[in-house]
Design a protein around this motif. Structure first.
Motif, PDB file in Angstrom:
ATOM      1  N   THR A  34       0.872  -1.179   0.000  1.00 35.82           N
ATOM      2  CA  THR A  34       0.000   0.000   0.000  1.00 35.82           C
ATOM      3  C   THR A  34       0.899   1.216   0.000  1.00 35.82           C
ATOM      4  O   THR A  34       1.578   1.506   0.988  1.00 35.82           O
ATOM      5  CB  THR A  34      -0.928   0.019   1.226  1.00 35.82           C
ATOM      6  N   ARG A  73      -3.196   2.341   6.292  1.00 39.22           N
ATOM      7  CA  ARG A  73      -2.165   1.411   6.746  1.00 39.22           C
ATOM      8  C   ARG A  73      -1.069   1.258   5.681  1.00 39.22           C
ATOM      9  O   ARG A  73      -0.685   0.150   5.283  1.00 39.22           O
ATOM     10  CB  ARG A  73      -2.773   0.049   7.097  1.00 39.22           C
ATOM     11  N   CYS A  74      -0.570   2.393   5.250  1.00 40.16           N
ATOM     12  CA  CYS A  74       0.449   2.406   4.194  1.00 40.16           C
ATOM     13  C   CYS A  74       1.768   1.865   4.725  1.00 40.16           C
ATOM     14  O   CYS A  74       2.189   2.208   5.835  1.00 40.16           O
ATOM     15  CB  CYS A  74       0.643   3.821   3.665  1.00 40.16           C
ATOM     16  N   ASP A  75       2.410   1.029   3.920  1.00 41.05           N
ATOM     17  CA  ASP A  75       3.728   0.516   4.311  1.00 41.05           C
ATOM     18  C   ASP A  75       4.853   1.195   3.548  1.00 41.05           C
ATOM     19  O   ASP A  75       6.019   1.051   3.908  1.00 41.05           O
ATOM     20  CB  ASP A  75       3.815  -0.999   4.108  1.00 41.05           C
ATOM     21  N   PRO A 123       2.942   3.598  12.555  1.00 43.66           N
ATOM     22  CA  PRO A 123       3.515   2.276  12.873  1.00 43.66           C
ATOM     23  C   PRO A 123       3.570   1.315  11.695  1.00 43.66           C
ATOM     24  O   PRO A 123       4.372   0.370  11.713  1.00 43.66           O
ATOM     25  CB  PRO A 123       2.587   1.745  13.969  1.00 43.66           C
ATOM     26  N   THR A 124       2.741   1.488  10.666  1.00 42.78           N
ATOM     27  CA  THR A 124       2.733   0.539   9.547  1.00 42.78           C
ATOM     28  C   THR A 124       3.804   0.843   8.501  1.00 42.78           C
ATOM     29  O   THR A 124       4.077   0.015   7.636  1.00 42.78           O
ATOM     30  CB  THR A 124       1.365   0.533   8.853  1.00 42.78           C
ATOM     31  N   ARG A 146       7.094   1.061   6.557  1.00 48.51           N
ATOM     32  CA  ARG A 146       8.319   0.274   6.547  1.00 48.51           C
ATOM     33  C   ARG A 146       9.334   0.764   5.508  1.00 48.51           C
ATOM     34  O   ARG A 146      10.529   0.523   5.656  1.00 48.51           O
ATOM     35  CB  ARG A 146       7.999  -1.203   6.263  1.00 48.51           C
TER      36      ARG A 146
END
Length: 501
Positions: A222, A268-270, A292-293, A295
């Motif tokens: 995402t 909730r994008c990574d 937190p999501t 990365r």
């Protein structure tokens, strides 16, 4: 009707994802889209996006646009941009990317240089009536035959693309989906002046692969894109990476910090794609607890000479990939892996994607020219667009073709490490964010304002340069520049600073 070929196009990549998961989320609008364009935000699955793309492609075909003709696109970072680009390719058209800050002067020059047959815009973007700008520019471009836009209150003579989507026509024509065909035209400014830069689908895919593999974007990611899409870097770092990952593309029209943070959390994008300076600022807000999501962060540097002196990356839960941009000439990325968060060393020679894996595919080559400037070679580069003019000579011997692009960025080798140090941007070119001007052009526009007027570019840590102007009457100077159809960066250079807080 679509005829496939061994070499994929962007539309082929989209259709592959569509066949696997038609009901998966594909495109997410900015949550503040109502403020940006006056239209409510959309959330489209791949099936819904495909129906919109088919309808838009049908509209372009029914409007009489022949295959391989150029369609200019000036749109904000919303789902309409992605839909229009993919629809144009499905209809066999070539997309010319027009930055939002362009006004009538730049629009007219670009339309005439590319021979564009159509232009697509939005009725309003951030309070600016882009529909009127497009109509006025089209009136000065003899090749334009069709003007269309998204949104309400479109001027007479401009076709509504929202209506085209709702009508849902499925008119099609046979289009060979060959990745070697021209896909987009972006625009650069070099010491020789304004320069259109065409690229094929394979050029775009090569650029997207270099970025996605170097930054380790996972399949099904995402992705939050907060970078203007109207450039090679903007397109490859958002639309192309999305199609390669087969995930979800969430869009943010730069820039509202609160809205961006809210979008990253809600979706909730990574993976985040953003200007590097913005990414480094986010690292200071305790990203681990607030985002937190996240990365992967892909930070794009429009002023690559600033990477070496940038602050360390301190967000340990997310990795940062520095992407070096050289106008429209090309780019390369380097993921920060050092324990202290410092930028990775850039060594000359072939570079792979990902960089740290021996034997991985070559994504390009970096080297120094005898002039002491940095040059790029590889599958994403379009050398012919930057080829120097042929020498004035009576010789009948043709010069050998050049297979690289000289970026004109000054660079040198570090004697102790052998790494490339980029030391200065091209001489005579002023960059304000993603917009580049020749310094002599600034002087020419200032002369048009009469005696005593001054327009200059001052160094700026964040954007490369910032414009400052002085005239006997700043208000009249702003009006005159606006009437000439100039970029608002030039117009606002003459703002009255005495009234600023």
């Amino acid at each position: 009707m679509i005829q496939t070929n061994a070499s994929p196009t962007l539309d082929v990549l989209f259709k592959r994802i569509l066949a696997r998961k038609p009901n998966a989320p594909a495109l997410l609008d900015p949550i503040n889209k109502l403020r940006v364009t006056g239209q409510p935000p959309k959330r489209l699955t791949f099936a819904e996006a495909d129906r919109a793309i088919t309808a838009l492609a049908a509209h372009f075909i029914e409007s009489g646009l022949p295959s391989n003709s150029v369609i200019a696109v000036q749109l904000p970072n919303t789902v309409e941009f992605a839909l229009t680009v993919l629809a144009a390719h499905r209809a066999g058209l070539v997309v010319a990317l027009f930055p939002l800050l362009w006004r009538q002067a730049e629009l007219t020059v670009a339309l005439n240089r590319t021979g564009a047959r159509a232009i697509v815009t939005s009725s309003r973007v951030d309070g600016v009536v882009h529909a009127d700008l497009a109509m006025n520019a089209a009136a000065e471009a003899f090749s334009i035959r069709h003007v269309c836009g998204f949104g309400t209150d479109l001027p007479e003579g401009m076709a509504s693309l929202d209506l085209a989507i709702s009508n849902g026509s499925t008119t099609s024509r046979a289009v060979v989906q060959d990745g070697r065909k021209a896909a987009v035209i972006s625009f650069d400014v070099t010491s020789d002046g304004f320069r259109p830069v065409p690229r094929t689908h394979l050029n775009l895919i090569a650029g997207g692969l270099a970025l996605s593999l170097e930054s380790d974007v996972p399949q099904g990611a995402t992705i939050m894109s907060a970078f203007a899409p109207s450039s090679f870097a903007g397109l490859t770092s958002s639309l192309v990476i999305w199609l390669l990952s087969g995930g979800t593309l969430a869009l943010h029209h730069p820039y509202d910090g609160d809205a961006l943070e809210q979008q990253i959390v809600e979706h909730r994008c990574d993976t985040l794609v953003a200007p590097a300076q913005l990414a480094l600022r986010l690292a200071e807000i305790d990203m681990a607890s607030r985002l937190p999501t996240l990365r992967n962060v892909i930070g794009l540097w429009r002023a690559p000479e600033q990477v070496a002196s940038s602050p360390p990356w301190i967000a340990q839960h997310a990795a940062l990939t520095d992407v070096y941009l050289f106008g429209e000439a090309g780019l390369f990325g380097a993921r920060r892996t050092a324990a202290d968060g410092a930028p990775a060393a850039i060594l000359p020679g072939p570079h792979s994607a990902p960089r740290e894996v021996p034997g991985s595919s070559i994504s390009g080559e970096i080297f120094l020219t005898p002039r002491g400037t940095l040059a790029l070679r590889g599958p994403m580069i379009s050398p012919s667009a930057y080829a120097p003019p042929p020498p004035s000579s009576d010789s009948l011997i043709a010069q050998p073709p050049r297979d690289y692009v000289d970026t004109d960025f000054a660079a040198r080798l570090d004697r102790s490490t052998g790494a490339i140090c980029i030391t200065a941007p091209p001489s005579g070119i002023m960059a304000v964010g993603g917009y580049r001007f020749l310094s002599q052009d600034l002087q020419e526009w200032a002369r048009r304002l009469g005696q005593g007027a001054l327009l200059t570019a001052l160094p700026d840590r964040l954007s490369g340069h910032r414009l400052a102007g002085r005239a006997q009457d700043n208000a009249r100077a702003r009006e005159a520049l606006a009437e000439l159809g100039l970029n608002p960066l030039m117009v606002e250079a003459f703002r009255d600073r005495a009234s600023q807080p």
